[in-house]
Scaffold this motif. Structure first.
Motif, short mmCIF file in Angstrom:
data_model
loop_
_atom_site.label_atom_id
_atom_site.label_comp_id
_atom_site.label_asym_id
_atom_site.label_seq_id
_atom_site.Cartn_x
_atom_site.Cartn_y
_atom_site.Cartn_z
N TRP A 47 0.86 -1.20 0.00
CA TRP A 47 0.00 0.00 0.00
C TRP A 47 0.89 1.24 0.00
N ILE A 97 0.85 5.14 0.87
CA ILE A 97 0.02 5.96 1.77
C ILE A 97 0.31 7.44 1.52
N ASP A 98 -0.75 8.20 1.16
CA ASP A 98 -0.51 9.64 0.92
C ASP A 98 -0.71 10.44 2.20
N ASN A 127 -2.97 12.28 3.25
CA ASN A 127 -4.29 12.22 3.87
C ASN A 127 -4.62 10.84 4.46
N LYS A 159 -4.75 8.15 2.72
CA LYS A 159 -5.39 7.31 1.70
C LYS A 159 -4.39 6.26 1.19
N ARG A 160 -4.92 5.02 1.02
CA ARG A 160 -4.05 3.90 0.57
C ARG A 160 -4.33 3.58 -0.91
N GLY A 183 -8.87 -2.00 -0.27
CA GLY A 183 -8.15 -1.29 0.78
C GLY A 183 -7.67 -2.29 1.80
#
Lengths: 252, 181
Positions: free
Chosen positions: A190, A192-193, A195, A197-198, A241
């Motif tokens: 994953w 991960i940003d 925020n 978010k994945r 996710g």
């Protein structure tokens, strides 16, 4: 049918009934019997005589030894599979037996070779994948901006590092002592940003025959858009996710 | 086992029941041996063929169909075929002897009144014995040696027409006796 036409056939019926009529005359009589009810009746009467002859022989007791001999000679009953296999082989001549044995050996030899080739192909696929991953790693090491980051493992004994140039969209993960999963599970990467978010970075499995596992991670955008990379255990085929337990995380 | 009928015993043999097999042997071995002895002429060969007949019963009991007829004729037909094959195999053409005294032969026979069928068979046997020797010989060669009329003519050195006449005349007499009862 006149008496004259009938006579030669009806005269032969006693000999036919006792089985003594010669072949050619038998054929002619059998043909005649198909259309002559009178001759069929005559034959039935003589047949009852010959059937009676079957019983007419005077009974005589054989020696008592015959009963014992017969009882000891009764073939031992075998299972039907035994009869099938050994019955088949017992019907063969030596030459046929050797030929059959060679064919069976050849068949098993081909089967064994096919299985070996299949295993070798699988190993070749794994080695090609690893070679490709390591070539990616070598290429990355040539970039001046490439960093080696240590992973934070959630699994005991798991160690590893991540090679990443944050201005590029590729990273390579090296993992030692990664546990093997059940066939219904897979590892999923994953990205991960900021925020939280994945985004999926791909699926992989541990390579049981090797000391370490190499995974190339491809991102649609440069790695500096993300704050971390994680790995979880997911059902075979991956998830939208993260749903399973986390295995590791790397902070970028 | 003595209370079981033939069909039940044969069904037992088909299921590998040795006791059923031996019960059938006890019931009919003397019939089979008597007939094969008449055909083959020597006790040793007759016992071998009797043994082969019962071994065939052991291996082929499943082929017997009670609805198509009684068991004994089926068994005797098998025995006769094996005996005739044995004669052909050994190319034996023994001359039939007349030494068997009918009264001695019938010592082991059940009482003539035991069953109607047995009485008829007994009558038929005596009818064969009472035929003119020339007629009896051709009938015995045909039935108990499996020879055709041409072969009988060759063996006896007679014209074929004579053999045909004797066989037909002998069979007509047997038919008369058979129909009397």
């Amino acid at each position: 049918m006149s008496h004259d036409e009938h006579a030669p056939f009806i005269e032969n019926i006693p000999a036919y009934a006792i089985g003594a009529l010669d072949a050619e005359e038998s054929t002619a009589l059998e043909f005649h019997l198909q259309t002559c009810a009178l001759c069929r009746t005559e034959l039935a009467e003589y047949r009852s005589v010959t059937n009676g002859l079957l019983h007419a022989a005077p009974p005589k007791a054989p020696s008592p030894m015959l009963r014992r001999k017969l009882a000891s000679r009764l073939p031992t009953r075998q299972s039907w599979t035994h009869n099938l296999v050994f019955g088949f082989f017992s019907q063969l001549s030596l030459r046929q037996f050797v030929t059959t044995a060679l064919l069976v050996i050849l068949l098993f030899s081909n089967l064994y070779s096919s299985l070996q080739i299949r295993d070798l192909k699988q190993q070749q696929i794994i080695l090609n994948e690893r070679l490709s991953n390591e070539q990616s790693a070598l290429a990355m090491l040539a970039y001046p901006g490439t960093q080696a980051l240590t992973i934070k493992a959630d699994v005991q004994d798991l160690t590893g590092s991540l090679l990443v140039d944050k201005t590029q969209n590729t990273a390579v993960l090296f993992l030692w002592d990664l546990p093997n999963l059940e066939t219904t599970q897979t590892y999923q990467v994953w990205l991960i940003d900021v925020n939280g978010k994945r985004i999926s970075g791909g699926l992989f499995t541990a390579v049981a025959t090797q000391d370490y596992t190499t995974v190339t991670i491809q991102s649609p955008i440069a790695m500096n858009n993300f704050v971390g990379i994680g790995v979880t255990i997911e059902p075979q085929g991956g998830s939208e996710g993260p749903t399973g337990p986390r295995v590791l995380i790397v902070n970028l | 086992m003595a209370n079981f009928d033939d069909a039940e015993l044969v069904a037992g043999v088909a299921k590998d029941d040795e006791r059923a097999f031996l019960a059938l042997y006890d019931r009919y071995a003397s019939r089979v041996y008597g007939m094969t002895l008449l055909i083959l002429g020597t006790p040793q060969l007759a016992e071998e063929v009797t043994q082969d007949t019962f071994l065939r019963l052991w291996s082929r009991a499943r082929q017997y169909m009670a609805e198509r007829g009684p068991f004994l004729p089926w068994l005797l037909t098998i025995a006769r075929r094996i005996a005739l094959d044995r004669i052909r195999l050994e190319a034996r053409r023994p001359s039939l002897n007349d030494s068997n005294d009918p009264e001695l032969i019938w010592q082991n026979m059940p009482d003539a009144e035991t069953t109607t069928e047995e009485a008829r068979w007994r009558s038929l046997f005596f009818a064969v014995q009472s035929l003119h020797p020339d007629q009896r010989k051709v009938i015995e060669l045909a039935y108990y040696q499996g020879l055709s009329q041409s072969e009988i003519a060759e063996v006896l050195g007679l014209p074929l027409g004579t053999v045909k006449t004797r066989l037909r005349a002998g069979m007509e007499k047997l038919r008369e006796v058979w129909n009397e009862k």
